[in-house]
Motif scaffolding. Structure first.
Motif, PDB file in Angstrom:
ATOM      1  N   ASP A 111       7.989  -0.037   2.095  1.00 43.97           N
ATOM      2  CA  ASP A 111       7.052   0.812   2.581  1.00 43.97           C
ATOM      3  C   ASP A 111       5.848   0.878   1.461  1.00 43.97           C
ATOM      4  O   ASP A 111       4.884   1.077   1.787  1.00 43.97           O
ATOM      5  CB  ASP A 111       7.339   1.836   3.397  1.00 43.97           C
ATOM      6  CG  ASP A 111       8.777   1.595   4.383  1.00 43.97           C
ATOM      7  OD1 ASP A 111       8.074   1.003   5.189  1.00 43.97           O
ATOM      8  OD2 ASP A 111       9.838   2.084   4.263  1.00 43.97           O
ATOM      9  N   MET A 120       4.774  -4.592   5.908  1.00 43.33           N
ATOM     10  CA  MET A 120       4.066  -3.472   6.252  1.00 43.33           C
ATOM     11  C   MET A 120       3.155  -3.664   7.197  1.00 43.33           C
ATOM     12  O   MET A 120       2.883  -2.964   8.179  1.00 43.33           O
ATOM     13  CB  MET A 120       3.255  -3.438   4.844  1.00 43.33           C
ATOM     14  CG  MET A 120       3.897  -2.850   3.656  1.00 43.33           C
ATOM     15  SD  MET A 120       2.933  -2.901   2.231  1.00 43.33           S
ATOM     16  CE  MET A 120       3.888  -2.262   1.097  1.00 43.33           C
ATOM     17  N   LYS A 166      10.806   6.670   4.340  1.00 42.59           N
ATOM     18  CA  LYS A 166      10.065   5.528   3.482  1.00 42.59           C
ATOM     19  C   LYS A 166      10.773   4.934   2.364  1.00 42.59           C
ATOM     20  O   LYS A 166      11.415   5.714   1.698  1.00 42.59           O
ATOM     21  CB  LYS A 166       8.769   5.998   3.250  1.00 42.59           C
ATOM     22  CG  LYS A 166       7.955   6.738   4.309  1.00 42.59           C
ATOM     23  CD  LYS A 166       7.342   5.466   5.156  1.00 42.59           C
ATOM     24  CE  LYS A 166       6.190   6.070   5.908  1.00 42.59           C
ATOM     25  NZ  LYS A 166       6.388   6.000   7.447  1.00 42.59           N
ATOM     26  N   GLY A 211       1.651   1.259   5.378  1.00 40.17           N
ATOM     27  CA  GLY A 211       2.151   0.597   4.025  1.00 40.17           C
ATOM     28  C   GLY A 211       1.295   1.368   3.014  1.00 40.17           C
ATOM     29  O   GLY A 211       0.333   1.787   3.315  1.00 40.17           O
TER      30      GLY A 211
END
Ligand code: NAD
Length: 251
Positions: free
Chosen positions: A76, A120, A6, A126
């Motif tokens: 993210d 996202m 991420k 997200g």
């Protein structure tokens, strides 16, 4: 290391709360993008410590936010943390300070969100975490711009939460009371002078007067909450305003 793979952008992450959050997300494996001001040596040390990139730029300007988002790439985890304060009676409040505080504390979060959301949605995952304040829920005199911006940030958070709810993406804000950061520590000498108080009196009778625990929140506490909000167990925290103020807003 549940955040491996991420990418996290934390605005205003060269000091204080933002830096603690960057450290917390990095510790869980996230790839970190730092933003904010600082001297070259400090930024070099932080980017090395966190294996991070740092994108400079003034986020009170739309161009600064757009340049940051272009350099940061797909994000993210978006943490809107950069913020500033100014204190004056409303009739004396400098108009340019009002514009600056609304731009940095509120409008920048709109710009980062609008630019981060398409990735996202596409990824189906997200996290948006906005660092608001006890002043997103309550007011204090002489802080018209800050209180307005933070109430606005809480409203933006709720709107994002509703728009993104079916895309595996949550939006929440964390609302601290007084947190022990350089921003707060640096206010002590001036307040001592203007109010003719000792350091202890400033801390007790000015800063912590409304914080029932009579203790500062620590940046690491905020970071721990931000990390938690990224967990799957937190996926039903959506549109929440998480108070971390020692009970201030419970009054
Ligand atoms: P800080 O001053 O330690 O850090 C602020 C960060 O924002 C720094 O990295 C700074 O370089 C960056 N920044 C400032 N102006 C900027 C600009 N124009 N463009 C880009 N970056 C900029 O402050 P902090 O105490 O860690 O506060 C962080 C956030 O937490 C703020 O939004 C603040 O309102 C909020 N907050 C702080 C407290 C507190 O008691 N410290 C309480 C409630 C909420």
């Amino acid at each position: 290391m549940f955040l491996q793979g991420k990418r996290a952008l934390i605005t205003g992450s060269t000091s204080g709360i933002g830096l603690a959050i960057a450290r917390g997300l990095h510790a869980e494996g996230a790839q970190v993008v730092l933003s904010g001001f600082g001297d070259e040596a400090t930024i070099a040390a932080l980017t090395a410590e966190l294996s991070a990139i740092h994108v400079p730029g003034d986020l009170s300007q739309r161009e600064g936010v757009e340049a940051l988002m272009a350099a940061a790439g797909p994000i993210d985890i978006l943490v809107n943390n950069a913020g500033a304060q100014f204190v004056a009676p409303v009739e004396e409040f400098p108009v340019e300070k009002w514009d600056f505080i609304i731009a940095l504390n509120l409008t920048a979060a709109f710009h980062t969100a609008r630019l981060a959301v398409p990735h996202m949605k596409q990824a189906g995952w997200g996290r948006i975490i906005n660092i608001a304040s006890a002043h997103s829920l309550t007011a204090s005199p002489f802080k018209s711009a800050y209180v307005s911006a933070k109430h606005g940030l809480a409203g933006l958070t709720k709107t994002l939460a509703l728009e993104l709810a079916t895309f595996g993406t949550t939006a929440n804000c964390i609302s601290p009371g007084y947190v022990w950061t350089p921003l707060v520590e640096n206010q002590i000498p001036d307040t001592m002078k203007t109010r003719n108080m000792t350091r202890e009196e400033v801390i007790r009778d000015v800063m912590l007067v409304r914080q029932p625990t009579k203790r500062f929140v620590q940046p690491e506490d905020i970071a721990a909450m931000a990390v938690f909000l990224c967990r799957e167990e937190a996926s039903n925290f959506n549109g929440s305003n998480v108070s971390m103020d020692g009970g201030w807003t419970a009054e």
